[in-house]
Design a protein around this motif. Structure first.
Motif, short mmCIF file in Angstrom:
data_model
loop_
_atom_site.label_atom_id
_atom_site.label_comp_id
_atom_site.label_asym_id
_atom_site.label_seq_id
_atom_site.Cartn_x
_atom_site.Cartn_y
_atom_site.Cartn_z
N GLY A 1 0.77 -1.24 0.00
CA GLY A 1 0.00 0.00 0.00
C GLY A 1 0.80 1.28 0.00
O GLY A 1 0.22 2.37 0.03
N ASP B 1 -14.11 -2.91 -7.25
CA ASP B 1 -13.72 -2.09 -6.11
C ASP B 1 -13.54 -2.90 -4.83
O ASP B 1 -13.32 -2.36 -3.76
CB ASP B 1 -14.74 -0.96 -5.87
N TYR C 1 -8.14 -6.04 -3.32
CA TYR C 1 -7.07 -5.35 -2.60
C TYR C 1 -6.11 -4.68 -3.57
O TYR C 1 -5.60 -3.59 -3.33
CB TYR C 1 -6.33 -6.34 -1.70
N THR D 1 -6.77 -3.26 -6.19
CA THR D 1 -7.36 -2.06 -6.77
C THR D 1 -7.28 -0.87 -5.83
O THR D 1 -6.91 0.23 -6.22
CB THR D 1 -8.84 -2.32 -7.15
N ASN D 2 -7.58 -1.09 -4.55
CA ASN D 2 -7.65 0.06 -3.65
C ASN D 2 -6.96 -0.16 -2.31
O ASN D 2 -7.13 0.63 -1.39
CB ASN D 2 -9.12 0.44 -3.41
N ASN E 1 -7.50 -2.09 0.13
CA ASN E 1 -8.44 -2.17 1.24
C ASN E 1 -8.54 -3.61 1.70
O ASN E 1 -9.27 -4.43 1.13
CB ASN E 1 -9.83 -1.65 0.80
N LYS F 1 -12.20 -5.09 2.81
CA LYS F 1 -13.09 -5.48 1.72
C LYS F 1 -12.59 -6.75 1.03
O LYS F 1 -13.37 -7.65 0.71
CB LYS F 1 -13.20 -4.34 0.69
#
Length: 533
Positions: free
Chosen positions: A317, A422, A425, A427-428, A430, A433
Motif C-alpha cells: 500500500g 472495487d 485489494y 485495486t484500492n 483495502n 473489503k
C-alpha cells in the motif's frame, strides 16, 4: 570384367539419383516421428472461434480423452488424502497469493480448461477441457490472465478501458500442429506458479526450458534431453508425481521403461535402483537414510532465475513520491517491493534446508484455527522422523511469509486479490473489503478485522539435478556446522551437535597413555640393551 564394370556404373548412377532426390525432397531424408498429419484431418480444416470448438474437434477422434482428464488432479484441482482431508488448489491456503477462491479468472490461466471463473464452472463438460495447453508445439498458444482460461480469437481490449490490446491467436494452425507434451508446455504453468517465473518451487523455472548439463543432467538440451513425461510417465492422462502424495522413500528396484511398475516411476530409484554408486560403493550405505536429491541437488535456483523466499503482505500500500503505487527493484533488476503485494526476499543459488520426510504432508485448511505467536503458522509441513522406518533426509525450500488473518475468528484469510472491481485489494489496498469477499466465498465468518501472522510452507527439491562432479562431498555434511547440522535423531560423525567433549577428552587421554606406554617400553629396551653390552 565388363559386366562387373557395367553393374558398378548402374549402381553408382542409382545412388546419385537417390541422393539427388533426397536433396530435392528434404522430407524424404527425415521421416516424421508421428504417424498422422493433423493438417489432413477434416475436423481441423476449419476456423475456430473458441477453445471448446477445438476440443470438440479433437474428441471426434480422441473420444475418451476428456473422460480421462476429468479424473485427474490437473482437472479437479483437488485431492482426497488417505486421512480423508480434501486438499488441492481449490481447498488449501498458501503463502503466495493465499487462494484461488474469488481469484479464479486470474489464477485459472493455468487450469487445463476453459471458462472457470467462479463456482458455476461445469466440471463435467467434455468440451471445457483444454487440449492445446498441453499439446501445442508452435509456442503461439496463449491464455491471458483474467479471462478464466479462455483464449482470444479476435483482438480485444483488456482490461476494458486500459488501452491494452490483446492480439488473437490462430487456433486452426495451432490445432493442426499438436504433438507430444514438452518442457515448454508443462513449464508454461509449472515454471510460473505462485505469480511469476521461478517464484514458487525454486527448482523449476524457465531456465529448464533448454538447460545445460550443469543445471540438470537429465534435461540437458544437448545431452539426455528428457521431457517432463520421460519421468512423469503418463497413462490415461494420469500424471504421477503428486505434490500432495509424494513418494519420499522408494524401496523398489530399477525397472525397464514401458513395463508395469508398482511404485512411483518419477523416483530416482525407479531408474537407478538401490545401489546407484558403482565406483564408490560406500556411498550406497547412505541411501537408506538420505534421499538422492540431498546430495545431487546441492543448490536450487541455479539457472539465473531468482526464486521467492519470503513474501510480506503486511507492508503493501505504499505510495511513491509521485503519488503512484511504489515499486522497488534490487541491483539485478528484481522487483523486491510493490504496493500491491508488499515486500519480497529473493534468492539464487540457494542452499536447501534439510528434514526427515516420510511422504505425508499436513496442511492448514480453511477451517483450522490459527493463533498469533512467535512461532510461524505452518501452511503445510512434512512429517517424518529418524526412527519411523519410512523417512529419508530430504532437501526442501522453506517459503516464509506474512499474511492476513482474522484475529477474532482466528482463521487465515482467503483474500480477493485479483480483479478489476472495487473489492480487490490490488485495486484500492483495502484489506477489509478484500478479506470480506474472500471469506464469503468459502462460507466462513469474518469479524471485519484484519491482522497479520508469519507463515511457513515447505516445498520438496527434486529438479535441477547436478552432474556427479558437483554433488555434495563428505565434508559438506560430516563437519562442524555442516549441511545436516539441524537434522535430529541421527548420529553424523564430524557434526558439531554430535561432538561429546568428555568422549574426546577420554580418547585423547587414552591416546596419551598409549604413547607413554610405547615410549616407556622403548626406553626400557634401550636401557636393557646397554646393560647387556
Amino acid at each position: 570384367m565388363r559386366t562387373g564394370i557395367f553393374m558398378a556404373a548402374v549402381l553408382a548412377s542409382m545412388l546419385l539419383v537417390s541422393a539427388a532426390h533426397a536433396a530435392s525432397d528434404p522430407d524424404s531424408a527425415k521421416l516424421s516421428k508421428s504417424t498422422s498429419d493433423h493438417t489432413k484431418f477434416k475436423a481441423l480444416q476449419q476456423e475456430f472461434n473458441s477453445g471448446p470448438e477445438v476440443t470438440k474437434a479433437c474428441l471426434s477422434c480422441h473420444t475418451e480423452a476428456s473422460k480421462q482428464l476429468h479424473k485427474t488432479e490437473h482437472w479437479k484441482w483437488e485431492y482426497r488424502s488417505p486421512e480423508g482431508q480434501l486438499l488441492g488448489k481449490k481447498n488449501v491456503i498458501n503463502n503466495f497469493c493465499t487462494s484461488i477462491r474469488t481469484n479464479e479468472a486470474a489464477c485459472n490461466i493455468c487450469h487445463i480448461g476453459y471458462g472457470w471463473k467462479d463456482d458455476t464452472f461445469d466440471f463435467t463438460s467434455e468440451v471445457n477441457v483444454d487440449c492445446l495447453v498441453c499439446h501445442d508445439t508452435t509456442g503461439n498458444y496463449k491464455k491471458p490472465a483474467g479471462l478464466a482460461g479462455n483464449v482470444v480469437t479476435k483482438a480485444m481490449e483488456f482490461p476494458p478501458g486500459s488501452g491494452n490490446i490483446i492480439k488473437p491467436i490462430d487456433l486452426k494452425k495451432i490445432a493442426q500442429a499438436v504433438g507430444k507434451t514438452s518442457r515448454d508446455t508443462c513449464g508454461a504453468c509449472h515454471f510460473y506458479g505462485g505469480g511469476g517465473d521461478g517464484v514458487k518451487h525454486g527448482d523449476m523455472d524457465s531456465s529448464l526450458a533448454s538447460p545445460d548439463q550443469a543445471l540438470d543432467v537429465h534435461m540437458d538440451a544437448l545431452g539426455l534431453n528428457f521431457a517432463c513425461a520421460t519421468c512423469h510417465m503418463t497413462e490415461g492422462h494420469q500424471v504421477p508425481g503428486s505434490r500432495y502424495a509424494p513418494t519420499a522413500q522408494d524401496k523398489g528396484d530399477a525397472h525397464v521403461r514401458g513395463k508395469e511398475y508398482t511404485s512411483n516411476p518419477t523416483t530416482c530409484q525407479a531408474c537407478h535402483g538401490q545401489a546407484p554408486h558403482k565406483k564408490i560403493a560406500k556411498l550406497n550405505d547412505h541411501t537408506d537414510k538420505v534421499a538422492c536429491q540431498a546430495c545431487h541437488i546441492p543448490k536450487f535456483a541455479r539457472g539465473g532465475v531468482a526464486t521467492k523466499m519470503s513474501w510480506d503482505w503486511s507492508t503493501g500500500g505504499k505510495m511513491g513520491p509521485d503519488g503512484k503505487p511504489l515499486i522497488k527493484k534490487d541491483a539485478k533488476g528484481h522487483v523486491i517491493y510493490t504496493a500491491a503485494k508488499g515486500d519480497f526476499i529473493l534468492g539464487e543459488n540457494v542452499v536447501p534446508d534439510y528434514q526427515w520426510f516420510n511422504g505425508k504432508v499436513g496442511y492448514t485448511l480453511f477451517s483450522d484455527k490459527v493463533e498469533k505467536s512467535d512461532q510461524p503458522t505452518r501452511i503445510n509441513h512434512f512429517e517424518g522422523s529418524a526412527g519411523d522406518g519410512k523417512s529419508l533426509i530430504w532437501p526442501v525450500k522453506i517459503m516464509r511469509g506474512k499474511q492476513a488473518f482474522d484475529p477474532v475468528n482466528k482463521r487465515l484469510a482467503v483474500v480477493h486479490t485479483a480483479g478489476n472491481d472495487d473489492t480487490g485489494y490490488w485495486t484500492n489496498f483495502n484489506w477489509e473489503k478484500a478479506v470480506a469477499v474472500g471469506m464469503a466465498s468459502i462460507g466462513a465468518p469474518f469479524s471485519g478485522k484484519v491482522d497479520f501472522v508469519t507463515t511457513e510452507s515447505t516445498w520438496p527439491i527434486t529438479h535441477m539435478v547436478a552432474p556427479a562432479k558437483d554433488a555434495l562431498r563428505c565434508h559438506d555434511c560430516h563437519a562442524s556446522n555442516g549441511r545436516l547440522e539441524k537434522v535430529p535423531g541421527i548420529y553424523i560423525p564430524g557434526r558439531a551437535s554430535d561432538h561429546a567433549g568428555w568422549l574426546d577428552t577420554a580418547g585423547w587421554a587414552l591416546a596419551a597413555l598409549t604413547l607413554l606406554g610405547v615410549l616407556g617400553h622403548g626406553l626400557g629396551r634401550v636401557i636393557v640393551s646397554k646393560r647387556n653390552k
